[in-house]
Design an enzyme around this catalytic site. Structure first.
Site, mmCIF file in Angstrom:
data_model
loop_
_atom_site.group_PDB
_atom_site.id
_atom_site.type_symbol
_atom_site.label_atom_id
_atom_site.label_comp_id
_atom_site.label_asym_id
_atom_site.label_seq_id
_atom_site.Cartn_x
_atom_site.Cartn_y
_atom_site.Cartn_z
ATOM 1 N N GLU A 167 27.026 -24.105 -20.481
ATOM 2 C CA GLU A 167 27.563 -25.356 -19.910
ATOM 3 C C GLU A 167 28.138 -25.087 -18.528
ATOM 4 O OE1 GLU A 167 29.875 -27.449 -22.897
ATOM 5 O OE2 GLU A 167 28.041 -27.774 -24.049
ATOM 6 N N GLU A 168 28.771 -23.923 -18.355
ATOM 7 C CA GLU A 168 29.283 -23.560 -17.026
ATOM 8 C C GLU A 168 28.142 -23.560 -16.008
ATOM 9 O OE1 GLU A 168 31.701 -20.006 -16.796
ATOM 10 O OE2 GLU A 168 31.250 -19.705 -14.681
ATOM 11 N N ARG A 169 26.998 -23.015 -16.416
ATOM 12 C CA ARG A 169 25.875 -22.891 -15.463
ATOM 13 C C ARG A 169 25.232 -24.232 -15.150
ATOM 14 N NH1 ARG A 169 24.461 -17.038 -18.206
ATOM 15 N NH2 ARG A 169 26.166 -16.022 -17.095
#
Ligand SMILES: Cc1cc2nc3c(=O)[nH]c(=O)nc-3n(C[C@H](O)[C@H](O)[C@H](O)COP(=O)(O)OP(=O)(O)OC[C@H]3O[C@@H](n4cnc5c(N)ncnc54)[C@H](O)[C@@H]3O)c2cc1C
Length: 386
Positions: A241-243
């Site tokens: 999700e960060e990416r």
């Protein structure tokens, strides 16, 4: 991806927030090297924007990841990267694992206040000697009665100087590197935590970054997220999700650079002609806009599959890689067309050039993304897939 009127309403809410609460202050906050994070987060929390995808039971909106992605994309309209980065850390980097795997107590104590904007969070993975090589980190959390006693340090931690808690990856046993790690939520006012002075960064100046030291920091073992030894796996999931957030957040920032450069090149004349009349320039800007649309399509595709519950390791890594590479290309090309003005510190494209440079380094460098993609393509030597 098909956007509904609800997506569009959310997009407008985020855009209005950026225009009203962030953009008028960007220059001042960039200069100060900080922004009033608790105030801004409280305002975001009041609008529900810190819990778009989080469960309603803990104050979230309970929407799917596509809404989160729309918000990440719209935050890219901010005229500095630092404030969106701080927000992304809160929504997509330090809370997904608590939300997915945390106990009810952890969710009530840390997730609900993070969603409401009453607490600021940070994520502690990187160390001085272990950034790309997450498995090689040295911080330990040793069992002592019902507690963990934590020793070590974490490097380059965004939001940390003002954070109320950290989602910390620590070694909790001497098992193999992928099986000895746990994610633990640590309140930042626990005795034994100290900080370096603010790190002096190339870009993202309005976000605050420091090194954190843990010296016999004692927290209850029930502050661990999920089972002991599953931290590495949970962090790898949290990275997806960060990416995607990182890729989505860069899209509008790059379009802003292109649009500002078009405006400038219409006004600026050389040899009696506006700069934009040079085919090499208008063709190049058209090419860059095309590339941005390709990044958008890739990011949306990753998001769509994620919403369907599919494994998006490959596509999220590709989107992050493309965002980093393209971010460098767009900001460098645009800066060039501003000439000497582009080389000035306050120039908007110069700021984007410095801010966006982080995308190829943070949250897994370009080469780490390439390694993951190769692994999934079965082309890593010695690691062929059947
Ligand atoms: C502004 C900023 C904010 C950050 N915020 C956070 C945060 O909030 N939380 C957190 O945990 N971390 C944070 N980080 C850390 C960031 O995630 C790391 O810097 C990143 O993972 C790279 O690690 P490293 O700096 O140790 O680089 P290294 O691991 O030393 O790698 C250096 C370079 O070598 C190359 N490289 C590395 N491995 C390979 C390989 N296998 N093959 C080929 N080339 C390779 C890459 O180009 C890489 O950039 C932040 C960093 C910055 C700069």
């Amino acid at each position: 991806m098909k956007f509904t009127p609800e997506h569009e309403a959310l997009r407008k809410t985020v855009r209005d927030f950026v225009e009203k609460e962030i953009n008028p202050h960007c220059d001042e906050w960039e200069e100060a090297g900080e922004f009033p994070i608790h105030d801004i987060f409280k305002k975001l929390g009041n609008l529900g924007l810190l819990g778009i995808q989080k469960p309603e039971e803990y104050g979230g909106m309970g929407l799917d990841y596509s809404y989160n992605l729309v918000a990440a994309e719209e935050l890219g309209t901010a005229h500095c990267g630092g404030v969106p980065l701080a927000i992304g850390v809160q929504t997509d980097m330090c809370t997904p694992a608590i939300s997915r795997f945390g106990s009810d107590e952890l969710k009530r104590t840390f997730l609900a206040p993070a969603i409401a904007g009453d607490m600021v969070g940070c994520i502690g993975v990187s160390e001085v000697g272990a950034g790309s090589d997450v498995a090689g980190m040295k911080t330990t959390a040793k069992q002592d009665g019902d507690d963990y006693v934590i020793n070590g340090s974490k490097m380059w931690i965004t939001n940390s100087p003002k954070a109320d808690f950290i989602c910390l990856l620590a070694n909790t046993s001497d098992d193999k590197p992928h099986k000895n790690k746990s994610l633990i939520v640590v309140p930042m006012n626990t005795p034994g935590i100290s900080f370096s002075p603010h790190l002096n960064k190339l870009g993202m100046r309005s976000s605050e970054t420091a090194q954190i030291f843990f010296d016999d920091v004692r927290v209850p073992q029930r502050y661990r997220i999920g089972a002991e030894g599953t931290g590495f796996m949970m962090q790898m999931l949290q990275f997806q999700e960060e990416r995607m957030w990182g890729a989505a957040n860069v899209i509008k920032a790059l379009e802003h650079c292109i649009n500002k450069t078009i405006e400038y090149c219409r006004e600026r004349k050389t040899f009696g002609q506006p700069l934009i009349n040079n085919q090499v320039i208008h063709f190049r800007l058209a090419e860059l806009q095309t590339e941005v649309e390709a990044l958008r399509a890739l990011t949306y595709q990753a998001c769509e599959l994620h919403v369907e519950g599919k494994d998006v390791t490959r596509l999220a890594s590709m989107a992050k890689l493309k965002a980093g590479r393209l971010g460098r290309e767009v900001t460098d090309s645009c800066l060039q067309y501003w000439g000497g003005n582009g080389y000035m510190w306050e120039n908007p494209v110069s700021r984007a050039f410095r801010d966006v440079r982080l995308v190829s380094i943070g949250g897994g460098a370009d080469e780490i993304m390439l390694g993951i993609i190769c692994k999934m393509m079965g082309t890593l030597p010695g690691k062929q897939r059947d």
